[in-house]
Design an enzyme around this catalytic site. Sequence first.
Site, PDB file in Angstrom:
ATOM      1  N   ASP A   1      -8.000  -5.329   0.054  1.00 35.00           N
ATOM      2  CA  ASP A   1      -8.485  -6.169  -1.036  1.00 35.00           C
ATOM      3  C   ASP A   1      -8.127  -7.638  -0.872  1.00 35.00           C
ATOM      4  OD1 ASP A   1      -9.668  -4.098  -2.534  1.00 35.00           O
ATOM      5  OD2 ASP A   1      -7.685  -3.415  -3.113  1.00 35.00           O
TER       6      ASP A   1
ATOM      7  N   HIS B   1       0.857  -1.189   0.000  1.00 36.91           N
ATOM      8  CA  HIS B   1       0.000   0.000   0.000  1.00 36.91           C
ATOM      9  C   HIS B   1       0.889   1.234   0.000  1.00 36.91           C
ATOM     10  CE1 HIS B   1      -3.185   2.797   1.147  1.00 36.91           C
ATOM     11  NE2 HIS B   1      -4.007   1.870   0.709  1.00 36.91           N
TER      12      HIS B   1
HETATM   13  N1  ACO Z   1       4.107  -7.518  -4.905  1.00 38.57           N
HETATM   14  C1  ACO Z   1       5.442  -7.489  -5.106  1.00 38.57           C
HETATM   15  N2  ACO Z   1       6.210  -6.387  -4.877  1.00 38.57           N
HETATM   16  C2  ACO Z   1       5.578  -5.280  -4.437  1.00 38.57           C
HETATM   17  C3  ACO Z   1       4.200  -5.244  -4.208  1.00 38.57           C
HETATM   18  C4  ACO Z   1       3.450  -6.426  -4.460  1.00 38.57           C
HETATM   19  N3  ACO Z   1       2.137  -6.451  -4.252  1.00 38.57           N
HETATM   20  N4  ACO Z   1       3.844  -4.005  -3.767  1.00 38.57           N
HETATM   21  C5  ACO Z   1       4.971  -3.293  -3.731  1.00 38.57           C
HETATM   22  N5  ACO Z   1       6.026  -4.049  -4.126  1.00 38.57           N
HETATM   23  C6  ACO Z   1       7.438  -3.639  -4.167  1.00 38.57           C
HETATM   24  C7  ACO Z   1       7.675  -2.572  -5.225  1.00 38.57           C
HETATM   25  O1  ACO Z   1       7.984  -3.174  -6.471  1.00 38.57           O
HETATM   26  C8  ACO Z   1       8.840  -1.830  -4.626  1.00 38.57           C
HETATM   27  O2  ACO Z   1      10.017  -2.639  -4.794  1.00 38.57           O
HETATM   28  P1  ACO Z   1      11.477  -1.936  -4.958  1.00 38.57           P
HETATM   29  O3  ACO Z   1      11.664  -1.105  -3.713  1.00 38.57           O
HETATM   30  O4  ACO Z   1      12.421  -3.080  -5.057  1.00 38.57           O
HETATM   31  O5  ACO Z   1      11.398  -1.111  -6.208  1.00 38.57           O
HETATM   32  C9  ACO Z   1       8.546  -1.851  -3.134  1.00 38.57           C
HETATM   33  O6  ACO Z   1       7.729  -3.004  -2.927  1.00 38.57           O
HETATM   34  C10 ACO Z   1       7.857  -0.624  -2.581  1.00 38.57           C
HETATM   35  O7  ACO Z   1       6.675  -0.388  -3.313  1.00 38.57           O
HETATM   36  P2  ACO Z   1       5.837   0.916  -2.959  1.00 38.57           P
HETATM   37  O8  ACO Z   1       6.622   2.141  -3.318  1.00 38.57           O
HETATM   38  O9  ACO Z   1       5.364   0.777  -1.560  1.00 38.57           O
HETATM   39  O10 ACO Z   1       4.595   0.754  -3.930  1.00 38.57           O
HETATM   40  P3  ACO Z   1       3.692   1.917  -4.549  1.00 38.57           P
HETATM   41  O11 ACO Z   1       3.324   2.882  -3.501  1.00 38.57           O
HETATM   42  O12 ACO Z   1       4.305   2.425  -5.789  1.00 38.57           O
HETATM   43  O13 ACO Z   1       2.404   1.060  -4.976  1.00 38.57           O
HETATM   44  C11 ACO Z   1       0.623  -0.438  -4.692  1.00 38.57           C
HETATM   45  C12 ACO Z   1       1.436   0.683  -4.051  1.00 38.57           C
HETATM   46  C13 ACO Z   1       0.153   0.005  -6.078  1.00 38.57           C
HETATM   47  C14 ACO Z   1      -0.607  -0.702  -3.828  1.00 38.57           C
HETATM   48  C15 ACO Z   1       1.509  -1.704  -4.797  1.00 38.57           C
HETATM   49  O14 ACO Z   1       1.854  -2.142  -3.500  1.00 38.57           O
HETATM   50  C16 ACO Z   1       0.821  -2.830  -5.560  1.00 38.57           C
HETATM   51  O15 ACO Z   1       0.880  -2.859  -6.791  1.00 38.57           O
HETATM   52  N6  ACO Z   1       0.138  -3.764  -4.824  1.00 38.57           N
HETATM   53  C17 ACO Z   1      -0.638  -4.813  -5.492  1.00 38.57           C
HETATM   54  C18 ACO Z   1      -1.955  -4.244  -6.002  1.00 38.57           C
HETATM   55  C19 ACO Z   1      -2.922  -3.968  -4.861  1.00 38.57           C
HETATM   56  O16 ACO Z   1      -3.128  -4.795  -3.986  1.00 38.57           O
HETATM   57  N7  ACO Z   1      -3.557  -2.786  -4.927  1.00 38.57           N
HETATM   58  C20 ACO Z   1      -4.576  -2.391  -3.931  1.00 38.57           C
HETATM   59  C21 ACO Z   1      -4.099  -1.265  -3.081  1.00 38.57           C
HETATM   60  S1  ACO Z   1      -5.273  -0.870  -1.837  1.00 38.57           S
HETATM   61  C22 ACO Z   1      -6.456   0.022  -2.652  1.00 38.57           C
HETATM   62  O17 ACO Z   1      -6.234   0.691  -3.636  1.00 38.57           O
HETATM   63  C23 ACO Z   1      -7.765  -0.070  -2.109  1.00 38.57           C
END
Ligand code: ACO
Length: 428
Positions: free
Chosen positions: A364, A307
Amino acid sequence: MSGKATLEYDGKKIELDAAIGSENEVGLDITKLRANTGMITLDPGYGNTGSCTSDITFIDGEKGILRYRGYAIEELAEKSSFMETAYLILYGHLPSQKELNDFDSGVAAEAGLHYSMKSHFDGFPDNAPPMAILSSMLNTLACYNTELLTTATEGDGFDIPASKIISKVRTIAAWAYRTSRGRPYMPPCPNLSYSGNFLHMMFSQPFDLHEIVPEVEKAIDLFLLLHADHEQNCSTSTVRMVGSSRANLFSSVAAGVGALWGPLHGGANAAVIEMLENIHTNGIKLSDYVDAAKDKNSDTKLMGFGHRVYKSFDPRAKILKEHVDRVLKALEIDDPLLDIAKQLEEVARHDEYFIERNLYPNVDFYSGILLRAIGIPVNMFTVLFAIGRMPGWIANWREMLSHNQRICRPRQVYTGENLRPYVPIGNR
Ligand code: ACO
């Protein structure tokens, strides 16, 4: 408390005032930065940008805190209802019994749709995505309510469109589902609760009324309450952005539906079920799936994990996880996807990659299993999210206008070609 920060670049200095929130969050005010220095800030994805001040929802992502208007989500989930919480979010205080009754009956009275809207539903192909139908039909509602296309933030000019949208979004959702199944429109039933009426409009047949199981009605109500607002997320920011051009409430929330649809935002609840089904059907080892999610060269992600704001457990996920067990028990359902979800959570939460990055289950991760148990088809999951989020979008639209916010218009740092002469087509 107040404070100032000094920013210095290339010999130019500017003092920035600090805006301090009621929970001591600090925002450095850069509104005069460009006028005084010619510079702008650069923050793609807005991870460090406060787009507004707001009194509606507070989140502390490090501590896993979520409050609507100062009330803890855990307490609201236990003691309140979606209708009461919607009122709280819209108007800022818990309603008196009279205020709640008036709001409830105002919303209930608006549940029907103009019959000629049926022809719009008939125009969609059978496999039309319900999120596309929802967004289109919210704009269509504007055509039937042209006298309400204002930017009023007080009185009937606000209250009537707000109750209409909160009520009709649920009828549109149910009608979209029935159209896709070739079933006739089921009119709303005035005696039912907001959530009970939704279940009735989704699942009743003309001579076979759907039996509303109290645990299921409660679970839908809780789902909606938990999704009712979440401060400046992608869809809410979209609603504010569209509304900042002084677009009416109908078109602003229709745009919010588009933003919510994406799998990185509200669409994740459907993506989680698709992921769990894929693991189940194809017998994928959980450790292999988690390895793929960690591999930056693969498109795989652990859906329902991570998140932008929460860097610990999403409090909504905790509440939902408990309720999933309760609902499955009441409905005597044994869902193998729930076991896979629990095991997947265990594997990920003990994996260095997820620990280091503070990636926890978000709202979710368990909500899809709950909706699936209730019989909601996967392509309707994000539609339910939109029904729940409606009070938050409307409250943010109203707050933005009542702060008389300027039109939202971000800047950019241009990185393209410098001036070059036009080349006639024959010389290229
Ligand atoms: N699976 C694998 N790796 C992940 C995931 C995931 N679900 N989420 C984040 N990461 C990784 C990123 O690739 C990043 O890696 P890095 O540091 O090596 O580059 C690191 O974790 C940090 O990511 P964030 O900067 O925290 O992610 P961002 O804020 O850009 O995106 C998001 C947040 C879109 C929710 C992301 O976590 C994601 O895609 N999750 C899966 C989709 C999801 O569940 N969305 C629902 C969100 S809740 C809502 O909208 C109601």
